[in-house]
Design a protein around this motif. Structure first.
Motif, PDB file in Angstrom:
ATOM      1  N   UNK A 295      10.068 -28.310 -16.627  1.00  0.00           N
ATOM      2  CA  UNK A 295      10.381 -27.134 -15.806  1.00  0.00           C
ATOM      3  C   UNK A 295       9.262 -26.840 -14.820  1.00  0.00           C
ATOM      4  N   UNK A 296       8.034 -26.967 -15.280  1.00  0.00           N
ATOM      5  CA  UNK A 296       6.879 -26.720 -14.415  1.00  0.00           C
ATOM      6  C   UNK A 296       6.846 -27.709 -13.257  1.00  0.00           C
ATOM      7  N   UNK A 297       7.142 -28.974 -13.540  1.00  0.00           N
ATOM      8  CA  UNK A 297       7.172 -29.981 -12.484  1.00  0.00           C
ATOM      9  C   UNK A 297       8.229 -29.632 -11.432  1.00  0.00           C
ATOM     10  N   UNK A 298       9.383 -29.147 -11.888  1.00  0.00           N
ATOM     11  CA  UNK A 298      10.448 -28.770 -10.953  1.00  0.00           C
ATOM     12  C   UNK A 298      10.009 -27.578 -10.096  1.00  0.00           C
ATOM     13  N   UNK A 299       9.344 -26.613 -10.717  1.00  0.00           N
ATOM     14  CA  UNK A 299       8.858 -25.447  -9.971  1.00  0.00           C
ATOM     15  C   UNK A 299       7.850 -25.875  -8.909  1.00  0.00           C
ATOM     16  N   UNK A 300       6.968 -26.819  -9.267  1.00  0.00           N
ATOM     17  CA  UNK A 300       5.994 -27.330  -8.304  1.00  0.00           C
ATOM     18  C   UNK A 300       6.686 -28.008  -7.130  1.00  0.00           C
ATOM     19  N   UNK A 301       7.719 -28.771  -7.427  1.00  0.00           N
ATOM     20  CA  UNK A 301       8.471 -29.445  -6.367  1.00  0.00           C
ATOM     21  C   UNK A 301       9.046 -28.428  -5.386  1.00  0.00           C
ATOM     22  N   UNK A 302       9.581 -27.339  -5.912  1.00  0.00           N
ATOM     23  CA  UNK A 302      10.132 -26.297  -5.049  1.00  0.00           C
ATOM     24  C   UNK A 302       9.023 -25.647  -4.205  1.00  0.00           C
TER      25      UNK A 302
END
Length: 711
Positions: A295-302
């Motif tokens: 989830x954190x990786x996805x948030x960083x991508x955004x």
């Protein structure tokens, strides 16, 4: 009211809503600075109390003291609280203290309240987060609590502004009382503590038992006590056999014994008290050992997508407006030195400042949303274990991630790190994260030496090298943090105390205010230094010793004869630059950079890069007399490919030189904006200079090793 300069201090546990209340009370009437005598940042603001019986309104200064769980500090910032509250002569000593308490965890919050109350400062208890308490099936009786504590207890909601007017009225009534109510001590001294307190009170003319006790316990933290006074207190401690650790433990136990019956009478539970359902449900995912990182990786991508994509449009617009303003000013003003100073020095410097505003605003808005929602606390928890191996902590994650976009706002986000030691380490290594300004340099140098072939039929070789440079920056940041932690003494223990807040909808007004404060802080503080350096660089590039620049210009014009005017203009610019003070400096440093494979022309580009790394490409274009659009990467690439080494006659930009430059720019501290922000955040030039020296040494050593191995 007799007070002319009324001061109110806000005190509370972290995450109790103290800063939110500060914003609600003061709005935009805020300023930042330092507490007198220390480098701890101070937030202060004003609000007005309505006058009574025809009297005018009274201005009140409110000071937001650092968040703390008790008056016994665990970090440098927390020492400020008692340094003020125990010293009536301090310029920020308050007339009234508002203790902000989290109603959903009242017992723990009342520990700080009882300590502050015992100091004898008129106090008001502000009950915040009553909605959270209600969601946990807790009901708090404020009237019952006020009767037991003998102070005004006000129900507020700092997020919505509910109860703020009542709180102001309570401040007004507390100030109007001519006599202080009889002090109700929540801690009663025992044994030889009584005699010790009496002697300290008599010796230092104190009128409060608990303040006298704090003289004994915390005299080494009090900046207002001279060394002889501290030595005398040490003598008294030895005389009475006072054991500080035993006292702290027994005091805490005694306070909780008094707090428990107060809470039991004032707080009623209706059913099971636990975190709200959605908080528990989301935490099962966001704190999971696997899904939490996904989830954190996805948030960083955004976040990266937003910073790179969204910021590009306003940045391009600001760049265009600056260029048009400079062009208009050039035409409007008479030709001459003043014209050049205003356009190429001052306006260009302003352009270098405002170009960062979109990235700063967007980044801080997104970070504010994550903090307001409660998610950022979860990120810090899952990353803390990894970060601690390198001398950092979980709060260091946000600045390091933000550094991929721009080190300027990233360093500003380190303010959330409570430990000054870990915050300093984070500031010192954040510039190693490859920011967007390095991208133009990476792009052109990779294009010179790396083929655009496919690897495994899918990955582009150039893309893999680019990715490797970003990974190298991360490895360098973590490695440097570990190495620096061995040399910088830790003067305070490292704590990662973080209370898990419930999830909430962001308060968009606060998000907007966070954006405004961040942009204002950057423009007004860091902008001063950026402007100064911009003007200095303009002077160095615009002037040269004697008539060297004008003679070079005449020589180029005569040699080029009837060639197109555009080529003549570019050649003249190149010749003038070579003979300017900047060009002279390039020749001066050439012996130093020659082992890296660089000549004086690259030396000028390195010098110009201190203004901003992305200047490298444009500077190289001017130096090598490239006509047309200096930002056209293909044109620059072709010219650099054709450039010959005057000593060997071979290509100048060989793989060894290009990889050496890549390594140099991965590690080099070449951004005056970053230097300016580090200066502001560390309140002096010591750490920016140390950072500059160690990063430049690292860059030089890496570039030297790369060139020598590949040449």
């Amino acid at each position: 009211m007799k007070q002319v300069h009324i001061k109110v201090a806000l005190v509370g546990n972290p995450n109790a809503g103290k800063s939110t209340l500060f914003n609600a009370l003061t709005g935009l009437r805020q300023k930042t600075g330092n507490f007198p005598g220390v480098t701890v940042e101070k937030k202060s603001g004003t609000f007005r109390l309505s006058g009574s019986e025809g009297q005018p309104d009274t201005a009140v200064t409110v000071v937001d003291l650092p968040g703390t769980y008790s008056i016994y500090p665990k970090s440098k910032d927390e020492t400020v609280v008692m340094d003020i509250l125990a010293n009536p002569k301090h310029p920020d000593y308050p007339d009234v203290v508002i203790i902000v308490a989290d109603a959903s965890n009242l017992q723990r919050n009342l520990l700080l309240f009882t300590e502050v109350s015992d100091l004898g400062v008129p106090s008001i208890l502000a009950l915040n987060m009553l909605d959270v308490a209600s969601s946990m099936n807790l009901t708090v009786n404020a009237v019952q609590l006020a009767m037991q504590l003998n102070v005004p207890v006000i129900r507020i909601n700092a997020r919505t502004g509910e109860g703020i007017s009542t709180l102001k009225e309570a401040v007004k009534q507390t100030l109007e009382k001519r006599e202080k109510p009889a002090l109700q001590y929540f801690y009663e001294p025992k044994g030889n503590e009584v005699e010790l307190i009496e002697e300290v009170r008599e010796l230092y003319h104190l009128d409060n038992d608990y303040v006298a006790l704090q003289y004994v316990c915390q005299h080494d933290n009090f900046s207002f006590l001279e060394q002889p006074v501290r030595a005398k207190l040490d003598t008294l401690i030895e005389k009475y056999g006072f054991d500080e650790n035993h006292f702290l433990a027994s005091e805490t136990v005694a306070r909780y014994e008094k707090i428990k019956p107060i809470v039991s009478k004032s707080v009623k539970s209706q059913g099971i008290t636990e975190q709200p359902y959605w908080t528990r449900k989301l935490d099962s995912i966001l704190l999971h050992s696997v899904w939490g990182y996904v989830t954190f990786a996805f948030v960083l991508l955004v976040i990266f997508q937003a910073i790179f994509a969204w910021a590009s449009y306003p940045m391009d617009m600001l760049d265009a407006v600056t260029a048009q303003t400079i062009e208009w000013t050039k035409e409007a003003l008479p030709k001459g030195v003043l014209n050049d100073l205003i356009t190429n020095g001052i306006l260009a410097g302003i352009g270098g400042i405002i170009i960062f505003i979109p990235q700063i605003a967007i980044l801080f808005a997104l970070v504010s949303v994550l903090e307001e929602s409660g998610y950022m606390a979860r990120v810090m928890v899952i990353m803390d274990k990894l970060m601690r191996r390198f001398g950092l902590n979980g709060r260091s994650v946000v600045p390091l991630i933000s550094g991929v976009a721009c080190a300027v706002p990233a360093i500003m986000t380190t303010r959330s790190i409570s430990s000054r030691y870990e915050r300093l380490l984070t500031i010192l290594v954040t510039p190693l994260m490859s920011c967007s300004a390095r991208l133009p340099i990476y792009t052109i140098l990779i294009a010179l030496v790396v083929p655009s072939t496919k690897v495994f039929g899918f990955f582009n070789m150039q893309g893999l090298v680019l990715f490797g440079l970003y990974v190298l920056g991360l490895v360098g940041a973590l490695g440097s943090a570990w190495l620096l932690s061995l040399f910088i003494p830790r003067k305070e223990p490292g704590y990662f105390m973080l209370e898990m807040p419930t999830y909430k909808w962001p308060r968009w007004g606060h998000v907007g205010f966070s954006m405004y404060e961040s942009v204002k802080s950057f423009v007004l503080e860091a902008g001063k230094v950026i402007m100064a350096i911009s003007i200095i660089l303009w002077v160095l590039a615009s002037y040269g010793p004697g008539d060297s620049m004008s003679n070079a210009e005449k020589r180029v014009i005569s040699e080029m004869g009837t060639k197109p005017q555009e080529e003549i203009d570019v050649a003249v610019a190149s010749a003038r630059l070579e003979n300017s003070y900047a060009g002279q400096f390039g020749h001066f440093i050439e012996p130093v950079i020659r082992p890296l494979g660089y000549d004086w022309k690259i030396g000028i580009a390195l010098l110009a890069s201190f203004a901003a790394r992305e200047v490298f490409v444009g500077t190289m274009a001017t130096i090598y007399s490239i006509g047309g659009d200096s930002e056209d990467v293909l044109t620059v690439k072709e010219k650099l490919l054709n450039e010959k080494n005057p000593d060997t006659g071979a290509a100048m930009f060989t793989p060894a030189v290009c990889y050496s430059l890549l390594m140099f720019y991965v590690f080099a501290m070449m951004c005056m904006s970053t230097i300016a922000v580090v200066y502001r955040e560390t309140h002096g030039w010591k750490w920016p200079l140390i950072q500059l020296v160690y990063l430049m040494a690292l860059a030089y050593a890496s570039a030297f090793a790369t060139y020598q191995l590949l040449s």
